[in-house]
Design an enzyme around this catalytic site. Structure first.
Site, PDB file in Angstrom:
ATOM      1  N   GLU A 182      14.376   1.349   8.308  1.00 25.16           N
ATOM      2  CA  GLU A 182      12.927   1.205   8.449  1.00 25.16           C
ATOM      3  C   GLU A 182      12.376   2.524   8.960  1.00 25.16           C
ATOM      4  OE1 GLU A 182      14.180  -1.248  11.142  1.00 25.16           O
ATOM      5  OE2 GLU A 182      14.549  -2.850   9.694  1.00 25.16           O
TER       6      GLU A 182
ATOM      7  N   TYR B  43      15.031  10.946   3.638  1.00 26.23           N
ATOM      8  CA  TYR B  43      15.713   9.767   3.097  1.00 26.23           C
ATOM      9  C   TYR B  43      15.652   9.750   1.560  1.00 26.23           C
ATOM     10  CZ  TYR B  43      14.953   8.379   7.977  1.00 26.23           C
ATOM     11  OH  TYR B  43      14.911   8.348   9.349  1.00 26.23           O
TER      12      TYR B  43
ATOM     13  N   ASN C  43       5.457   8.492   8.766  1.00 30.57           N
ATOM     14  CA  ASN C  43       6.500   9.494   9.016  1.00 30.57           C
ATOM     15  C   ASN C  43       7.018  10.071   7.698  1.00 30.57           C
ATOM     16  OD1 ASN C  43       8.547  11.086   9.976  1.00 30.57           O
ATOM     17  ND2 ASN C  43       9.446   9.508  11.301  1.00 30.57           N
TER      18      ASN C  43
HETATM   19  C1  LIG Z   1      13.217  13.407  10.884  1.00 29.86           C
HETATM   20  C2  LIG Z   1      14.018  14.488  11.607  1.00 29.86           C
HETATM   21  C3  LIG Z   1      15.296  13.856  12.164  1.00 29.86           C
HETATM   22  C4  LIG Z   1      14.383  15.615  10.614  1.00 29.86           C
HETATM   23  O1  LIG Z   1      15.230  16.516  11.301  1.00 29.86           O
HETATM   24  P1  LIG Z   1      15.236  18.100  10.983  1.00 29.86           P
HETATM   25  O2  LIG Z   1      16.455  18.661  11.607  1.00 29.86           O
HETATM   26  O3  LIG Z   1      13.954  18.729  11.349  1.00 29.86           O
HETATM   27  O4  LIG Z   1      15.352  18.078   9.394  1.00 29.86           O
HETATM   28  P2  LIG Z   1      16.139  19.127   8.483  1.00 29.86           P
HETATM   29  O5  LIG Z   1      15.808  20.516   8.897  1.00 29.86           O
HETATM   30  O6  LIG Z   1      17.563  18.740   8.446  1.00 29.86           O
HETATM   31  O7  LIG Z   1      15.473  18.855   7.043  1.00 29.86           O
HETATM   32  C5  LIG Z   1      16.072  17.907   6.160  1.00 29.86           C
HETATM   33  C6  LIG Z   1      15.030  17.341   5.230  1.00 29.86           C
HETATM   34  O8  LIG Z   1      14.053  16.598   5.983  1.00 29.86           O
HETATM   35  C7  LIG Z   1      12.766  16.775   5.358  1.00 29.86           C
HETATM   36  N1  LIG Z   1      11.922  17.549   6.263  1.00 29.86           N
HETATM   37  C8  LIG Z   1      12.294  18.184   7.407  1.00 29.86           C
HETATM   38  N2  LIG Z   1      11.224  18.771   7.984  1.00 29.86           N
HETATM   39  C9  LIG Z   1      10.161  18.524   7.174  1.00 29.86           C
HETATM   40  C10 LIG Z   1       8.781  18.836   7.244  1.00 29.86           C
HETATM   41  N3  LIG Z   1       8.285  19.570   8.246  1.00 29.86           N
HETATM   42  N4  LIG Z   1       7.967  18.370   6.266  1.00 29.86           N
HETATM   43  C11 LIG Z   1       8.456  17.627   5.243  1.00 29.86           C
HETATM   44  N5  LIG Z   1       9.774  17.283   5.126  1.00 29.86           N
HETATM   45  C12 LIG Z   1      10.606  17.733   6.075  1.00 29.86           C
HETATM   46  C13 LIG Z   1      13.025  17.527   4.094  1.00 29.86           C
HETATM   47  O9  LIG Z   1      13.383  16.609   3.078  1.00 29.86           O
HETATM   48  C14 LIG Z   1      14.236  18.357   4.475  1.00 29.86           C
HETATM   49  O10 LIG Z   1      14.962  18.790   3.349  1.00 29.86           O
HETATM   50  P3  LIG Z   1      14.493  20.156   2.604  1.00 29.86           P
HETATM   51  O11 LIG Z   1      14.568  21.224   3.659  1.00 29.86           O
HETATM   52  O12 LIG Z   1      15.497  20.317   1.520  1.00 29.86           O
HETATM   53  O13 LIG Z   1      13.100  19.920   2.134  1.00 29.86           O
HETATM   54  C15 LIG Z   1      13.179  15.140  12.759  1.00 29.86           C
HETATM   55  O14 LIG Z   1      11.942  15.539  12.216  1.00 29.86           O
HETATM   56  C16 LIG Z   1      12.936  14.239  13.957  1.00 29.86           C
HETATM   57  O15 LIG Z   1      13.765  14.154  14.867  1.00 29.86           O
HETATM   58  N6  LIG Z   1      11.762  13.565  13.985  1.00 29.86           N
HETATM   59  C17 LIG Z   1      11.415  12.706  15.131  1.00 29.86           C
HETATM   60  C18 LIG Z   1      12.226  11.425  15.128  1.00 29.86           C
HETATM   61  C19 LIG Z   1      12.022  10.653  13.834  1.00 29.86           C
HETATM   62  O16 LIG Z   1      10.920  10.571  13.298  1.00 29.86           O
HETATM   63  N7  LIG Z   1      13.116  10.035  13.358  1.00 29.86           N
HETATM   64  C20 LIG Z   1      13.083   9.211  12.160  1.00 29.86           C
HETATM   65  C21 LIG Z   1      12.855   7.803  12.548  1.00 29.86           C
HETATM   66  S1  LIG Z   1      12.890   6.713  11.129  1.00 29.86           S
END
Ligand SMILES: CC(C)(COP(=O)(O)OP(=O)(O)OC[C@H]1O[C@@H](n2cnc3c(N)ncnc32)[C@H](O)[C@@H]1OP(=O)(O)O)[C@@H](O)C(=O)NCCC(=O)NCCS
Length: 199
Positions: A121, A133, A126
């Site tokens: 979910e 995902y 977000n």
């Molecule tokens: C969601 C989260 C875990 C992503 O972690 P991250 O280390 O920043 O992500 P990554 O650098 O590994 O990026 C992986 C992919 O995520 C997506 N992504 C990451 N940052 C993004 C941004 N600013 N905008 C859009 N997509 C993004 C992209 O698909 C990216 O792949 P790509 O670089 O090939 O486009 C992080 O933003 C987070 O901790 N958010 C707060 C907690 C949260 O919302 N958790 C999810 C609950 S369901």
């Protein structure tokens, strides 16, 4: 940039241990408006149930200093379905591929454990997490109205089937290779997530 800890650090995904819980909860508070209490992690880690957790840690470049937990994720494996329960990366370490490193490691471990599908979910707003995902084949499957207690936002249900099939394995391998190349350009994580993630 030379002095940045990110430029010289390496990152490693491994199973969460009881000793990690305080660091995980500190990172989680920076990630979610409704963080889980430490007791939830301690209980799940102590009881050999369906819940599994991983952390990503920043490993200091020399023997000096301790590794630092900068992200975490978890899932439940119920029969052959993996349900992703949580994922978060410290805000200072986002955009480096670590969220994807965690998520792909989780899926790799679930596949090793014979999962055939995965679900989760996510808040409707977000889009960052949804994009991650979708990259791994998850598609919307439904909606839970007013699911989140803090602002009554809807949850989008997402899922992916046939993760035990050849087509998904090929897709996953290609993504994993790209991810390793991306991480190798700055940090250098372990090369084998399944080995790192299995306990
Ligand atoms: C969601 C989260 C875990 C992503 O972690 P991250 O280390 O920043 O992500 P990554 O650098 O590994 O990026 C992986 C992919 O995520 C997506 N992504 C990451 N940052 C993004 C941004 N600013 N905008 C859009 N997509 C993004 C992209 O698909 C990216 O792949 P790509 O670089 O090939 O486009 C992080 O933003 C987070 O901790 N958010 C707060 C907690 C949260 O919302 N958790 C999810 C609950 S369901």
């Amino acid at each position: 940039m030379v002095d940045s800890p990110i430029a010289t650090a390496t990152y490693r995904v491994r199973p969460m241990a009881l000793d990690d819980v305080d660091q995980v909860v500190a990172v989680e508070k920076l990630c979610f408006p409704l963080p889980w209490p430490a007791q939830t992690y301690r209980r799940d880690l102590s009881y050999n149930g369906p819940a599994r957790y991983l952390v990503v840690e920043q490993v200091p470049p020399s023997a000096r200093g301790n590794p630092r937990v900068v992200g975490f994720c978890g899932y439940w494996l119920i029969e052959d379905e993996a349900h992703v329960s949580t994922i978060g990366v410290h805000p200072d370490f986002r955009g480096l591929g670590l969220g994807e490193y965690l998520f792909a490691s989780l899926l790799a471990e679930a596949m090793e454990r014979r999962a055939t599908s995965a679900t989760l979910e996510v808040r409707l707003s977000n889009l960052t997490a949804q994009r991650l995902y979708r990259k791994y084949g998850f598609e919307p499957t439904g909606r839970r109205r007013r699911y989140y207690r803090d602002n009554h936002e809807d949850a989008l249900l997402m899922g992916v089937d046939s993760i035990d099939g050849e087509a998904y394995a090929a897709r996953f391998d290609a993504l994993w290779r790209n991810l390793m190349q991306r991480l190798a350009r700055s940090p250098t994580p372990d090369k084998n997530p399944a080995a790192g993630a299995a306990s």
